[in-house]
Design a protein around this motif. Structure first.
Motif: not given
Lengths: 291, 291
Positions: B216, B252-254
Motif C-alpha cells: 500500500q 491497490f493500483n487496480n
C-alpha cells in the motif's frame, strides 16, 4: 515589430482555457471553449494563438499525459477514459504549427507552479498543491523542480483511511472508497446526499468528511515531503473549511512531527479567478525559453 | 603523507557504526559501539576518527534531527523520547574537533543515498528507500537531491488502511493503528503473536499483513513521486516477501496508473551486510567536499 507574447493552454477534460500575456504576466487576451475531439479542440487552440506572435507556450493538461522528456511518447495523452484522446500527440500537434519552445506538464502541476511563483507559496521553496474539483489531483515542487520521477504524480489516488461515520462506497471506478479522489471529489457530495454540492449548506457533515480526508492527506504529504506550503485549490473546499482541515491534520499528527503554524502551512490559493494554472503556464513558458 | 580518508557515522538509537574508507569506498576500518549518553558516544566517535586523516565525514543519524542548513539548530537532535539526546548539538560537537566538511542527514536518507549510488537504484534517477526494522522510515531522492522541504521525511508515520483481518491495535505511541510504523515495524510481529519476529515462520499471516502495508505504501509512494525504484530494506521483510508486496501494490493500483514491471520497481537493497547507510555516508562525505 510587435512584442512577443507568452501562451498558456489550460487543457481540461470539459473545457480549454487559452490565453496570452506579456512577460510581466499581464493577460492580453483569454478565451475558452469546450473540449471536443482532439483535432477540433487543437484547431481552436491554434487559431487563437495564430493571432499573436508567441515567444513560447506553457501547457497544463488533464491526464494522464507523458511528461518524460526522454520518452518516445513525450507530450502525448496516455490511456484515458475520455473518448478519442488516448494516444493523441498533443505537443507534437502544436509543434507542427508553432516552432517555438513549449513546456508540457499536467494541469495541477501548472497550478502548483502558478501558486509557487505568484500565489500563496510565492515566498516558499517547496509546495504541494491539491485541487478538489470534478477530480482530485496534486502536484509538488521543491527548489523549482517538479517532484516527478518517471511519471507525473497521481496524488488523488493515494489511499486514505475512511472517516468513521462515512459509509459512502466511493466515487473512483478504480479504487472505490480507498482513495482520496473516490471520497473527496466534487461528485461525491451529490453521491452521498442526492443534493448538488453547490446547494449543500457549508455546515453539512459531508464537508466535515472531505476536510477529514484533506487533513489526512496534508499530514501524509508533510511526513513524505515536508513542503513549506500545502495549498488546497478547487471548489469543493473553501476558505471556511480550512480550520477543519487543519484540525484534522493536528489530530492525525497527534503531536508527533514538528510543523510550522498550521495557518501558514495549509492554505487556499491566492491567485484570483481560478487563474493559478494560467499564471503557472506563463511561468513555465518562460522556463521553456531558458531550458 | 597519508592518503586522506572518508568518514561515515551511522548513528542509530541502539548502536553507532563508524567507518573510514578510501575514495573508492573500500572500507579501511569499521567498528561499532552502543549508543549511551551523547557525550560518551561522541567521544567514542571522535577517538575512532582521530586515528586517521580525514577529508570529510558523512553522518546518517536517528531522528528527528534538524537537517535544514539555514536553521539555527542545524545538526542538532530534535525532540526525541531517547533520554539525554533531545537538543544535542551532534554536528557542532564533531565540528569542534574536526574542521572538515560534513554532510548531516537521517540514517534512512543515508541508506537511500547508498542504494542510489551503489545499490539497487544505481542506474536510476529517483528512488524511495524504506527500512522496516525496530522503527519504519523512508527517504527519497530525485536527480541526486533529497526530497525534503523544510524538514526530513517521516514516511513511517503516513497513514495506512488496515488489513481487513488485522485487528492489532498498533505499536506507534502517537498513531496507534493508523500509521505504517505502528502496523509494520518489527516489534509488531511479537506484539501480534507473542513470538519473537525472527522465530516466526515466513508463511505466518503477520508477514502477509506487513506485505499489505508495504504494498500500500509503495503504491502511495508511486502516485505521489513516481520514483524509478522503491527499495524495502531492514530485517522485517525479506526477498521472499517481495512477491506479496508487489501483489498488494497491484491490488491497490487496480490497473489505474501505468508502472514499470513491478519486479524492477519494488526491490530489496543490493548492498550487502546491511551496509547501505555506510556506503551512503561515504558518498555524502564526497558531496560535502564539493558543496
Amino acid at each position: 515589430m510587435r512584442e512577443k507574447l507568452l501562451g498558456s493552454i489550460e487543457a481540461g477534460g470539459t473545457k480549454f482555457v487559452v490565453a496570452v500575456a506579456d512577460f510581466d504576466f499581464n493577460v492580453k487576451e483569454i478565451t475558452q471553449f469546450s473540449t471536443t475531439t482532439p483535432e477540433e479542440t487543437l484547431e481552436n487552440v491554434i487559431n487563437f494563438f495564430k493571432q499573436f506572435e508567441l515567444a513560447s507556450i506553457g501547457i497544463g493538461s488533464f491526464g494522464p499525459v507523458d511528461v518524460n522528456i526522454e520518452s518516445k511518447t513525450y507530450g502525448h495523452v496516455l490511456n484515458t477514459p475520455k473518448a478519442n484522446w488516448s494516444g493523441f500527440d498533443f505537443l507534437g500537434t502544436l509543434k507542427r504549427t508553432f516552432d517555438i519552445p513549449m513546456y508540457f506538464t499536467t494541469d495541477v502541476n501548472a497550478s502548483a507552479y502558478g501558486e509557487y511563483i505568484k500565489g500563496s507559496a510565492r515566498n516558499a521553496n517547496s509546495v504541494v498543491y491539491f485541487t478538489l474539483g470534478t477530480g482530485v489531483g496534486g502536484g509538488a515542487l521543491q527548489d523549482g523542480q517538479f517532484i516527478s520521477g518517471i511519471a507525473h504524480a497521481e496524488m488523488g489516488h493515494a489511499t486514505v483511511i475512511a472517516h468513521p461515520e462515512d459509509t459512502y462506497d466511493g466515487g473512483c471506478p478504480f479504487h472505490s472508497n480507498h482513495c482520496f479522489e473516490g471520497l473527496a471529489a466534487g461528485p461525491t457530495l451529490e453521491g452521498r446526499t442526492g443534493i448538488k454540492g453547490e446547494k449543500l449548506p457549508r455546515d453539512h457533515k459531508v464537508f466535515d468528511y472531505i476536510s477529514y480526508y484533506a487533513g489526512q492527506i496534508a499530514f501524509n504529504t508533510f511526513v513524505n515531503m515536508a513542503p513549506e506550503k500545502i495549498v488546497f485549490g478547487g471548489s469543493v473546499l473553501q476558505e471556511s473549511d480550512m480550520p477543519k482541515v487543519r484540525a484534522y491534520f493536528k489530530q492525525f499528527n497527534n503531536g508527533y512531527v514538528a510543523t510550522p503554524d498550521l495557518e501558514e502551512l495549509i492554505v487556499r490559493p491566492s491567485i484570483e479567478n481560478n487563474g493559478s494554472a494560467t499564471i503557472g503556464n506563463f511561468g513555465l513558458a518562460v522556463r521553456a525559453l531558458k531550458e
